[in-house]
Design a protein around this motif. Structure first.
Motif, PDB file in Angstrom:
ATOM      1  N   GLU A  32       0.826  -1.211   0.000  1.00  0.00           N
ATOM      2  CA  GLU A  32       0.000   0.000   0.000  1.00  0.00           C
ATOM      3  C   GLU A  32       0.863   1.265   0.000  1.00  0.00           C
ATOM      4  N   ARG A  33       1.996   1.214   0.726  1.00  0.00           N
ATOM      5  CA  ARG A  33       2.894   2.363   0.743  1.00  0.00           C
ATOM      6  C   ARG A  33       3.540   2.557  -0.627  1.00  0.00           C
ATOM      7  N   LEU A  34       3.915   1.452  -1.270  1.00  0.00           N
ATOM      8  CA  LEU A  34       4.496   1.528  -2.602  1.00  0.00           C
ATOM      9  C   LEU A  34       3.526   2.204  -3.572  1.00  0.00           C
ATOM     10  N   VAL A  35       2.281   1.767  -3.553  1.00  0.00           N
ATOM     11  CA  VAL A  35       1.270   2.366  -4.427  1.00  0.00           C
ATOM     12  C   VAL A  35       1.110   3.847  -4.099  1.00  0.00           C
ATOM     13  N   LEU A  49      -0.790  -0.911 -10.687  1.00  0.00           N
ATOM     14  CA  LEU A  49       0.615  -1.092 -11.059  1.00  0.00           C
ATOM     15  C   LEU A  49       0.849  -2.111 -12.154  1.00  0.00           C
ATOM     16  N   PHE A  50       0.056  -3.173 -12.206  1.00  0.00           N
ATOM     17  CA  PHE A  50       0.274  -4.209 -13.200  1.00  0.00           C
ATOM     18  C   PHE A  50      -1.017  -4.981 -13.428  1.00  0.00           C
ATOM     19  N   GLN A  51      -1.087  -5.659 -14.556  1.00  0.00           N
ATOM     20  CA  GLN A  51      -2.281  -6.426 -14.895  1.00  0.00           C
ATOM     21  C   GLN A  51      -1.994  -7.914 -15.065  1.00  0.00           C
ATOM     22  N   THR A  52      -0.732  -8.277 -15.211  1.00  0.00           N
ATOM     23  CA  THR A  52      -0.369  -9.670 -15.433  1.00  0.00           C
ATOM     24  C   THR A  52       0.586 -10.129 -14.341  1.00  0.00           C
ATOM     25  N   VAL A  53       0.334 -11.345 -13.824  1.00  0.00           N
ATOM     26  CA  VAL A  53       1.157 -11.895 -12.747  1.00  0.00           C
ATOM     27  C   VAL A  53       1.713 -13.237 -13.199  1.00  0.00           C
ATOM     28  N   LEU A  54       2.991 -13.448 -12.927  1.00  0.00           N
ATOM     29  CA  LEU A  54       3.627 -14.739 -13.132  1.00  0.00           C
ATOM     30  C   LEU A  54       4.047 -15.223 -11.754  1.00  0.00           C
ATOM     31  N   ASN A  55       3.381 -16.259 -11.261  1.00  0.00           N
ATOM     32  CA  ASN A  55       3.597 -16.775  -9.917  1.00  0.00           C
ATOM     33  C   ASN A  55       4.255 -18.148 -10.002  1.00  0.00           C
ATOM     34  N   TRP A  56       5.471 -18.273  -9.457  1.00  0.00           N
ATOM     35  CA  TRP A  56       6.198 -19.541  -9.467  1.00  0.00           C
ATOM     36  C   TRP A  56       6.182 -20.111  -8.056  1.00  0.00           C
ATOM     37  N   THR A  57       5.772 -21.361  -7.914  1.00  0.00           N
ATOM     38  CA  THR A  57       5.792 -22.057  -6.638  1.00  0.00           C
ATOM     39  C   THR A  57       6.856 -23.138  -6.692  1.00  0.00           C
ATOM     40  N   ASP A  58       7.796 -23.051  -5.777  1.00  0.00           N
ATOM     41  CA  ASP A  58       8.847 -24.062  -5.670  1.00  0.00           C
ATOM     42  C   ASP A  58       8.270 -25.223  -4.865  1.00  0.00           C
TER      43      ASP A  58
END
Length: 132
Positions: A32-35, A49-58
């Motif tokens: 929230e502070r970043l925004v 800030l963005f519309q697409t997320v790439l989420n990697w789970t190890d």
């Protein structure tokens, strides 16, 4: 990502890595502070800030976490919370063992277009792995 100078894919990965490592140094800053500090143009139709997320789970890390949660008489298993709505336009949830899934806004995409996008994404990944 900065593409100036027509970098090779390996050079591009180095740039991304350096940028990410610099960002991780500030990962304790609340989102929230970043925004608030960036003060991006707001729209009710998209994330600020963005519309697409790439989420990697190890998978190894996930399994280690589940092992730490192991308690006698209790079975613990991860479940993805599903709301029936997409928080972002497009989210790729990727995993080394289970492959992945895609979450998308049905206002912007239909299943067929997402399947084509995923097939193209897989081809790009295969090409990059084969000849970076």
């Amino acid at each position: 990502t900065d593409l100036t100078g027509d970098p090779s894919f390996s050079e591009l990965l180095t740039r991304v890595r350096e940028t990410d490592l610099a960002a991780y140094a500030h990962q304790d800053i609340p989102f929230e502070r970043l925004v608030h500090d960036l003060n991006p143009e707001r729209s009710a139709s998209r994330h600020p800030l963005f519309q697409t997320v790439l989420n990697w789970t190890d998978e190894k890390e996930r399994r280690a976490l589940l092992d730490r949660l192991d308690m006698p008489g209790l079975t613990v298993a991860p479940e993805r919370a599903r709301t029936g709505t997409a928080k972002f336009d497009l989210v790729f949830h990727l995993s080394g063992l289970s492959g992945g899934e895609v979450e998308y806004s049905v206002d912007l995409f239909d299943r067929g277009s997402v399947e084509v996008l995923v097939a193209r994404f897989v081809r790009v990944l295969e090409a990059v792995v084969g000849e970076p």
